[in-house]
Design a protein around this motif. Structure first.
Motif, PDB file in Angstrom:
ATOM      1  N   ARG A 347       0.826  -1.212   0.000  1.00  0.00           N
ATOM      2  CA  ARG A 347       0.000   0.000   0.000  1.00  0.00           C
ATOM      3  C   ARG A 347       0.856   1.257   0.000  1.00  0.00           C
ATOM      4  NH1 ARG A 347      -3.335  -2.613   4.405  1.00  0.00           N
ATOM      5  NH2 ARG A 347      -5.104  -3.607   3.389  1.00  0.00           N
ATOM      6  N   GLN A 350       2.314   1.882  -3.457  1.00  0.00           N
ATOM      7  CA  GLN A 350       1.267   2.348  -4.370  1.00  0.00           C
ATOM      8  C   GLN A 350       0.812   3.770  -4.030  1.00  0.00           C
ATOM      9  OE1 GLN A 350      -1.647  -1.134  -5.470  1.00  0.00           O
ATOM     10  NE2 GLN A 350      -0.756  -1.626  -3.480  1.00  0.00           N
ATOM     11  N   ARG A 351       0.666   4.061  -2.728  1.00  0.00           N
ATOM     12  CA  ARG A 351       0.253   5.405  -2.311  1.00  0.00           C
ATOM     13  C   ARG A 351       1.257   6.450  -2.764  1.00  0.00           C
ATOM     14  NH1 ARG A 351      -0.922   3.473   2.699  1.00  0.00           N
ATOM     15  NH2 ARG A 351       1.037   4.292   3.538  1.00  0.00           N
ATOM     16  N   GLU A 353       3.381   6.120  -5.154  1.00  0.00           N
ATOM     17  CA  GLU A 353       3.663   5.998  -6.587  1.00  0.00           C
ATOM     18  C   GLU A 353       5.171   6.018  -6.834  1.00  0.00           C
ATOM     19  OE1 GLU A 353       1.455   9.102  -8.520  1.00  0.00           O
ATOM     20  OE2 GLU A 353      -0.467   8.082  -8.269  1.00  0.00           O
ATOM     21  N   CYS A 354       5.885   5.231  -6.008  1.00  0.00           N
ATOM     22  CA  CYS A 354       7.346   5.269  -6.059  1.00  0.00           C
ATOM     23  C   CYS A 354       7.957   4.001  -6.648  1.00  0.00           C
ATOM     24  CB  CYS A 354       7.909   5.498  -4.658  1.00  0.00           C
ATOM     25  SG  CYS A 354       7.592   4.162  -3.478  1.00  0.00           S
ATOM     26  N   VAL A 356       7.012  -0.344  -8.205  1.00  0.00           N
ATOM     27  CA  VAL A 356       6.166  -1.408  -8.730  1.00  0.00           C
ATOM     28  C   VAL A 356       5.989  -2.484  -7.664  1.00  0.00           C
ATOM     29  CG1 VAL A 356       5.892  -3.114 -10.574  1.00  0.00           C
ATOM     30  CG2 VAL A 356       7.108  -0.970 -11.029  1.00  0.00           C
ATOM     31  N   ALA A 383       9.381   8.018 -10.437  1.00  0.00           N
ATOM     32  CA  ALA A 383       9.040   7.196  -9.278  1.00  0.00           C
ATOM     33  C   ALA A 383       9.903   7.567  -8.076  1.00  0.00           C
ATOM     34  CB  ALA A 383       9.213   5.721  -9.612  1.00  0.00           C
ATOM     35  N   ASN A 386       8.768  10.860  -6.666  1.00  0.00           N
ATOM     36  CA  ASN A 386       7.497  10.690  -5.956  1.00  0.00           C
ATOM     37  C   ASN A 386       7.731  10.160  -4.542  1.00  0.00           C
ATOM     38  OD1 ASN A 386       6.058  11.534  -8.183  1.00  0.00           O
ATOM     39  ND2 ASN A 386       5.482   9.472  -8.841  1.00  0.00           N
ATOM     40  N   HIS A 390       6.816  12.053  -1.034  1.00  0.00           N
ATOM     41  CA  HIS A 390       5.887  11.434  -0.085  1.00  0.00           C
ATOM     42  C   HIS A 390       6.513  11.371   1.317  1.00  0.00           C
ATOM     43  CE1 HIS A 390       2.307   8.975   0.767  1.00  0.00           C
ATOM     44  NE2 HIS A 390       3.095   8.263   1.569  1.00  0.00           N
TER      45      HIS A 390
END
Length: 417
Positions: A347, A350-351, A353-354, A356, A383, A386, A390
């Protein structure tokens, strides 16, 4: 955030503390420094540094008790059993000895307003709740892993009576503590389902974003140490190589990519799975191993990567949130996460967006993700950026330490009348 009055005292209890290479130990050090700077009276009670080798690190010499100062922080080191034989029994004795040493110390030391303890080893849940009643201090447990579930799930503990005892200790800790600091929402759900009755704060682990920054040129030193060409692509696995990690999948992916001489796989760390990985990689010249590096080289380690790697066994994401991921994000590296999509780690990736998230345990899926990222340099840069952004917004040291200080103050004050 309210500032403590009249020099409130907090005692941190953790078996691991610098110079040991345990991420939680470094975070406790930083939290202690933050509180001391605000006027708190801070003491850290820990053991003699021996993780992960089992050998006490020089210049320390094991003794009954050692007191030292780190700035305004008092450090008390207690005797504990150590052994370079890393068997289950030796580790159990290591844990148990710290539980006993810390019990007798806290029974007689100057009473703090608050004890903040990492709930590991689990028997601390029994000794500290008893001491809190006897001595009248407030108690907060920090839940970094869900024990005994993780050990039972891995098959490391099989005795049903013993499991029953450990589960009872777990529930006692959750129910009788004045507060619980858990690192993710999934852990909060777990402690609530197991009877937690005090305040629960979801406070994530953090990383010092001023210490680790995107500085690719720093990574050349680590590449040289590992004898990796400066132009090669490097997939980095940095941190403890534990049972839950399932890190065998990384070596298996490297084996599939053995014909690609420009793709190298680097492990920097130690742990119980390391000998197995080294055995698997014996015939693979593109796989490299380095031990834990000194703290001052941590930025260089994180920056040596082209892509960073985290893995967890299928179904194990509930029990572990690897701190290594935060280091990867701080360095601005794209992350390949071989974990369950709905795990806390999955999660997070994905949150932010860094990177795969791929099917855990599948070397084919892992290698395909690595190759896709390498074929898209611009995507890797995005990525990485990002992930860094974050972290700055949600996981900075300043932000998270402020959450802890506020939780400590509210716990000491007690519920509003």
């Amino acid at each position: 955030m309210s500032k403590p009055n009249n020099s409130k005292s907090v005692l941190f209890l953790s078996q691991w503390f610098p110079p040991e290479h345990a991420p939680m130990g470094y975070m406790l050090k930083e939290l202690a420094e933050n509180l001391a700077a605000q006027g708190w009276d801070v003491e850290v009670v820990t053991g003699f540094p021996n993780h992960p080798s089992g050998k006490v690190q020089a210049p320390y010499v094991k003794q009954r008790i050692l007191r030292e100062m780190m700035g305004n922080i008092k450090i008390t080191r207690l005797w504990l059993y150590t052994s370079e034989t890393r068997s289950f029994v030796s580790r159990a004795l290591n844990f148990l000895s710290f539980v006993i040493s810390s019990f007798f110390y806290l029974l007689s030391c100057k009473k703090p307003h608050l004890v903040f303890a990492v709930l590991q080893p689990l028997p601390l849940g029994a000794t500290l709740t008893l001491l809190a009643k006897l001595r009248g201090f407030k108690l907060i447990f920090n839940v970094q892993d869900l024990h005994p579930d993780v050990l039972v799930d891995l098959g490391l503990i099989k005795s049903k009576p013993f499991i029953s005892v450990l589960k009872r200790i777990e529930q006692t800790a959750y129910r009788q503590a004045d507060g619980l600091a858990v690192i993710c929402q999934g852990f909060k759900t777990h402690v609530e389902q197991h009877g937690a009755s005090g305040s629960i704060a979801v406070i994530p682990n953090w990383i010092d974003i001023d210490e680790i920054k995107p500085q690719p040129e720093q990574g050349q030193l680590v590449r040289q140490m590992a004898r990796i060409p400066s132009h090669a692509a490097v997939v980095l696995y940095a941190g403890t190589i534990g049972h839950v990690s399932g890190a065998q999948v990384v070596v298996q992916a490297a084996k599939l990519a053995a014909s690609n001489s420009n793709l190298h796989w680097l492990f920097v760390g130690e742990g119980p799975l390391l000998p197995q990985l080294q055995q698997l990689a014996q015939e693979l010249p593109n796989v490299h191993f380095l031990p834990f590096q000194p703290r001052e080289l941590l930025p260089a380690v994180q920056n040596c990567a082209t892509i960073s790697m985290v893995s967890l066994l299928p179904g194990k994401g509930t029990f572990s949130v690897p701190s290594k991921v935060l280091g990867y994000m701080a360095a601005g590296k794209a992350v390949v996460a071989s974990v369950d999509v709905q795990s806390e780690t999955g999660r997070l990736v994905q949150r932010a967006e860094c990177g795969v998230v791929v099917e855990p345990g599948s070397p084919q899926a892992l290698l395909q993700a690595v190759e896709r990222l390498l074929s898209n340099p611009q995507g890797m840069l995005i990525a990485g950026a990002n992930g860094r952004q974050h972290l700055e917004q949600h996981y900075s040291r300043t932000r998270v330490c402020a959450q802890y200080a506020d939780f400590f103050q509210r716990t000491i004050q007690g519920p509003a009348q």
